[in-house]
Write a protein that holds these residues in place. Structure first.
Motif, PDB file in Angstrom:
ATOM      1  N   ALA A 143     -43.518 -14.927 -23.820  1.00 48.96           N
ATOM      2  CA  ALA A 143     -44.700 -14.571 -24.620  1.00 48.96           C
ATOM      3  C   ALA A 143     -45.491 -15.831 -24.968  1.00 48.96           C
ATOM      4  CB  ALA A 143     -44.282 -13.838 -25.887  1.00 48.96           C
ATOM      5  N   ALA A 144     -44.793 -16.893 -25.323  1.00 51.89           N
ATOM      6  CA  ALA A 144     -45.474 -18.138 -25.652  1.00 51.89           C
ATOM      7  C   ALA A 144     -46.216 -18.688 -24.435  1.00 51.89           C
ATOM      8  CB  ALA A 144     -44.449 -19.170 -26.148  1.00 51.89           C
ATOM      9  N   ARG A 145     -45.605 -18.598 -23.236  1.00 49.21           N
ATOM     10  CA  ARG A 145     -46.279 -19.048 -22.007  1.00 49.21           C
ATOM     11  C   ARG A 145     -47.533 -18.203 -21.738  1.00 49.21           C
ATOM     12  NH1 ARG A 145     -41.034 -19.495 -19.877  1.00 49.21           N
ATOM     13  NH2 ARG A 145     -41.292 -17.508 -18.828  1.00 49.21           N
ATOM     14  N   ARG A 146     -47.418 -16.892 -21.954  1.00 52.99           N
ATOM     15  CA  ARG A 146     -48.560 -16.006 -21.704  1.00 52.99           C
ATOM     16  C   ARG A 146     -49.714 -16.348 -22.650  1.00 52.99           C
ATOM     17  NH1 ARG A 146     -49.919 -11.583 -24.228  1.00 52.99           N
ATOM     18  NH2 ARG A 146     -47.866 -11.251 -25.131  1.00 52.99           N
ATOM     19  N   VAL A 147     -49.402 -16.624 -23.901  1.00 55.96           N
ATOM     20  CA  VAL A 147     -50.423 -16.967 -24.886  1.00 55.96           C
ATOM     21  C   VAL A 147     -51.081 -18.299 -24.510  1.00 55.96           C
ATOM     22  CG1 VAL A 147     -50.824 -17.599 -27.301  1.00 55.96           C
ATOM     23  CG2 VAL A 147     -49.411 -15.608 -26.738  1.00 55.96           C
ATOM     24  N   GLU A 148     -50.310 -19.242 -24.045  1.00 62.97           N
ATOM     25  CA  GLU A 148     -50.866 -20.547 -23.641  1.00 62.97           C
ATOM     26  C   GLU A 148     -51.836 -20.399 -22.471  1.00 62.97           C
ATOM     27  OE1 GLU A 148     -47.648 -23.187 -22.792  1.00 62.97           O
ATOM     28  OE2 GLU A 148     -46.943 -23.196 -24.843  1.00 62.97           O
ATOM     29  N   GLN A 149     -51.595 -19.450 -21.599  1.00 61.95           N
ATOM     30  CA  GLN A 149     -52.445 -19.255 -20.432  1.00 61.95           C
ATOM     31  C   GLN A 149     -53.791 -18.635 -20.798  1.00 61.95           C
ATOM     32  OE1 GLN A 149     -50.052 -16.953 -17.801  1.00 61.95           O
ATOM     33  NE2 GLN A 149     -48.786 -18.683 -17.175  1.00 61.95           N
TER      34      GLN A 149
END
Length: 150
Positions: A143-149
């Motif tokens: 989820a954190a990776r998706r938000v960063e993208q």
């Protein structure tokens, strides 16, 4: 020889005291018959083929259906993507959308492609549900990776 695609324009709605539920304009002022959207499954069926009998709305049908200016109803449901009776919020069926398209075509009221819009909206809802389910199952790290993208 005139085409047989035009609806019977005997003016049955011209004596109606009902108003379009969306515009609040009197239905008796329409140049074309209003569209009948059932409140519930109240169609008359023949025993043989179980197909609804076509019938002309009467005053007693007011309890069984809502009458709408077809073009106004089509524009409302297509633009809002809310395929439901505006008065009761009862969902419109595929058949309701197909009937509305046929009515619009017969009355030459323009092409709204209500059925196509209904199918497109259903596909959008299904895709959104899949994405929601996928997000619910992802790990905190994913989820954190998706938000960063974003």
């Amino acid at each position: 020889k005139p085409e047989k695609t035009t609806p019977r324009l005997d003016g049955w709605w011209k004596t109606s005291t009902a108003c379009d539920p969306i515009t609040l304009e009197p239905l008796c002022e329409l140049d074309h018959p209003p569209f009948e959207l059932a409140r519930a499954d109240v169609s008359d069926e023949t025993e043989k083929d179980k197909k609804p009998k076509p019938k002309k709305p009467s005053e007693k049908d007011v309890d069984a259906a809502h009458l709408f200016d077809a073009a106004v109803l089509a524009e409302y449901v297509v633009k809002s993507k809310q395929f439901e009776n505006p008065l009761t919020r009862a969902p419109m069926t595929e058949r309701d959308c197909q009937r509305l398209d046929a009515h619009l075509n017969k009355c030459r009221l323009g092409k709204f492609n209500v059925y196509r819009a209904f199918l497109d909206a259903a596909a959008e809802r299904a895709k959104a549900a899949e994405e929601r389910a996928a997000r619910e199952n992802e790990t905190a790290e994913a989820a954190a990776r998706r938000v960063e993208q974003l």
